[in-house]
Structure formats: C-alpha cells, structure tokens
Design a protein around this motif. Structure first.
Motif: not given
Length: 213
Positions: A67, A70, A75-76, A78-79
């Motif tokens: 997190n 991020r 932009r978003p 993924s893990s």
C-alpha cells in the motif's frame, strides 16, 4: 582447502552480492515501468523513501509495504506486479558457492546475516529450494534477517544481537560482506572481516587464507 586464520571458528555471510547474485537496477527499472520515480539509488542500498527502509526493519507488513508503494504510483497496481518489481533484482544462487558452503560446514559454524525483507525472503528461499531441492537455511546454523530481528547492518546493535544470540566470540568470527559500511560496523563489533568486492572469487578467500580489510 587451506585453513583460514586459526582463530576463526565461525563465519557470518552476507547474502545479496556475496552468496546470491542480485542486480538492484532491475528493480529500479521495474518500478519505473510502474510509474515510480527514482526512489532507490543505483549501485547501493540507500533509500530515498522510508517505505523501503521501514520494510527492511520489519516495521511494515507485506500489505502495508504494498500500500505504501501504491501511494507512490500514479495508477492502481496489483500486489503481484509490486512483488514482481521488488523481486526483479533477485537473480540466482551460483552452484559453486553452495558447494563451497557445504564444504565449509565440516570445519566452521556458518551463519547468514542479511538486510532484507519478508517479500524478498519468500522469493529467494523459493528460488533456492526449486534449484537445489533443499532449504537455504540448511547451510547455516542460523540465518538472521533484518526484518525479523528489527535491526539493520551496519549498526553495532545489529551485530551485537547476532553475536549474542548465536553465542559467538567476535574474535573467533569472520564476517564477509560486500558493503564497506557493514564491514566497518563488524570491525567495531570486534569481528575479523573480509570485504567482498567486485571481481573477487569467494573460494579464493578460503583457498589462500584471507587478509583483513
């Protein structure tokens, strides 16, 4: 195999850059592709952002680290992509180094002390087991990781923790690391040292004795 200094009974190895081939630039480039600015200095372990340092000290969970990454990205992501970028620097365990450790086990007590984090630990342990079909930890009396003990090299406290926990006398302990600062910290803790520099062969340290750095 020739003997080391006769006082040496224990050997503490660094991991990345000594036993494990790594290339931090690969992670830097992977994070750039995810949209992150230059937060990790090439050619060293200096961090520009506390999220990396805190992760290495065990102050963040894996999800808290992700997190934190991020929050630095535009932009978003993924893990899985974050983990892939973070682990991109981990390359390989050379067979000849593993074979050398197996030989050294007959004459010395071997330990590992690495500044690392839980995501990398999972990655390189899996890499090792898939290649050699046994655990990396089997090569050592005990392996120590900064994120698990909450202390990082080169602090004197970190070396003191390892020496005390393992019950080792500093004068009987050889420490091998590729970081000059870590070598200085180990010397302050009273250990014998070898600064593992580019171009050195690990086997040469043990085939020809060693010189203090």
């Amino acid at each position: 195999m020739n003997e080391l200094n006769a006082t040496v009974k224990n050997i503490i190895f660094d991991l990345g850059g000594v036993l494990l081939d790594i290339d931090p630039d690969l992670s830097i480039e992977a994070f750039r592709k995810l949209g992150m600015p230059d937060l990790i200095k090439p050619g060293g372990w200096g961090y520009h952002h506390e999220v990396f340092l805190n992760m290495e000290q065990g102050l963040l969970s894996d999800d808290e680290f992700r997190n934190g990454i991020r929050a630095l990205l535009p932009r978003p992501v993924s893990s899985e992509l974050i983990d892939e970028a973070w682990c991109a620097m981990i390359i390989d365990f050379p067979l000849q180094k593993v074979q050398l450790l197996q030989k050294l086990q007959a004459d010395y007590r071997l330990y590992l002390f690495s500044n690392t984090n839980s995501i990398h630990i999972t990655c390189f342990h899996q890499l090792f087991r898939e290649k050699f079909n046994f655990s990396l930890s089997d090569l050592f009396v005990k392996d120590y990781y900064s994120s698990e003990i909450g202390l990082r090299k080169p602090s004197l406290e970190s070396f003191g923790f390892v020496l005390n926990d393992a019950g080792l006398l500093p004068a009987e302990t050889l420490f091998i690391d590729d970081s000059g600062k870590n070598i200085e910290g180990a010397q302050q803790a009273g250990m014998q040292t070898v600064h593992f520099t580019p171009g050195m062969e690990l086997s040469a340290i043990f085939g020809n004795g060693f010189s203090h750095q």
